[in-house]
Design an enzyme around this catalytic site. Structure first.
Site, PDB file in Angstrom:
ATOM      1  CE1 TYR A  83      -3.969   1.985   0.785  1.00 44.39           C
ATOM      2  CE2 TYR A  83      -2.784   3.239   2.363  1.00 44.39           C
ATOM      3  CZ  TYR A  83      -3.779   3.072   1.574  1.00 44.39           C
ATOM      4  OH  TYR A  83      -4.843   4.113   1.382  1.00 44.39           O
TER       5      TYR A  83
ATOM      6  CE  LYS B 273      -3.569   4.462  -2.012  1.00 45.19           C
ATOM      7  NZ  LYS B 273      -4.631   4.737  -2.823  1.00 45.19           N
TER       8      LYS B 273
ATOM      9  CB  ILE C 150     -10.486  10.581   5.727  1.00 47.76           C
ATOM     10  CG1 ILE C 150      -9.530  11.419   5.209  1.00 47.76           C
ATOM     11  CG2 ILE C 150     -11.682  11.009   5.166  1.00 47.76           C
ATOM     12  CD1 ILE C 150      -9.357  12.614   5.949  1.00 47.76           C
TER      13      ILE C 150
END
Length: 294
Positions: A169, A173, A202
């Site tokens: 990941y 990114k 978030i």
């Protein structure tokens, strides 16, 4: 002919940006699962937006190309919001690299061929890409400039080199930000812009998966250390996304906005806004990557 805004991954963040930039335009929502796309379409349609739907597998060039054709059939593509992806708790390293890294490269390439002058795109990356340690100059360049269909063959992305899903990941990114820097040059030649937002935590269904997963304790520690003392919300990211896609950001190209409301300061940020440390930082492109295709 209608102006078209394409939202790939119409979850909480994708919808939040779309609400702010799509009034009076045709919105094309696309995702892997029709059920999820239809649910998002109902919400936006009930809010007064003109909505069409499609399914797309971003890890398939044929599928992404078909989405481009569907979008151009509706009108001129003036906006692209790429918020699709999978998180470390949701997928294996192989799937994460195919969806988050290769899929983003495909979206940037395919939509970069048709975005109209004055159009804008935003890619949702992650603070996780900034947590990853420094890569070599050669690795940065490879992630930025390798032809999309050759990305997954890079030695650094072979599964024996990738430690786990979190590492996959982070690499994905980081690659998103580098890829946007390089693709921004090509988009710019069409008179269009593309930028990246790198949120931290978030609150969304994806974040809730992480908070209740194996890394939940670490995520809670991150929230405890954050500058604002809380996680961020999709609407806050939507506000930044709307700014980047709007006319007031016409000079913003290839920048990475690193979200600060929900995470500790990332290393290497070039500019922090004084007096508002709870908002965001702007990480400017490095001169090396920024000039790769000039």
């Amino acid at each position: 002919m209608s102006d078209v805004v394409v939202v790939i991954g119409p979850g909480s963040i994708g919808q939040a940006i779309a609400r702010r930039v799509s009034a009076g335009k045709q919105v094309l929502l696309a995702g892997l699962r029709q059920k999820n796309v239809d649910a998002a379409a109902e919400v936006l349609s009930n809010a007064g937006f003109e909505v069409s739907t499609a399914t797309v597998d971003v890890s398939s060039r044929a599928s992404v190309h078909a989405l481009v054709q569907a979008a151009t059939a509706l009108g001129e593509i003036t906006g692209v919001i790429h918020a699709a992806g999978v998180s470390p708790s949701q997928a294996s390293p192989e799937v994460i690299l195919r969806v988050d890294l290769y899929g983003t490269a495909l979206v940037l390439e395919e939509f970069g061929n048709v975005i109209v002058p004055g159009g804008a795109g935003v890619v949702i990356a992650s603070q996780s890409g900034h947590v990853l340690g420094a890569l070599t100059a050669e690795e940065d360049e490879a992630l930025a400039l390798t032809q999309a269909d050759g990305l997954l063959a890079l030695p650094m992305l072979q599964l024996e080199q990738v430690k786990d899903s979190l590492h996959a990941y982070q690499l994905s990114k980081r690659a998103n930000a580098l890829r946007v820097m390089a693709e921004a040059v090509r988009w710019g030649k069409r008179g269009a812009r593309v930028n990246t937002i790198s949120p931290g935590i978030i609150i969304s269904p994806t974040a809730k998966d992480e908070l209740s997963g194996p890394s939940g304790e670490a995520y809670q520690r991150m929230i405890g250390l954050c500058l604002a003392g809380r996680a961020g919300t999709p609407d806050e990211v939507g506000t930044v996304g709307a700014f980047l896609m709007g006319r007031r950001a016409d000079s913003s190209l290839a920048a990475t906005f690193s979200w600060m409301a929900d995470s500790p300061p990332p290393t290497g940020s070039a500019l922090s806004l004084p007096n508002r440390p709870d908002r965001f930082r702007l990480t400017l492109p490095t001169s090396r990557t920024d000039t790769l295709r000039r």
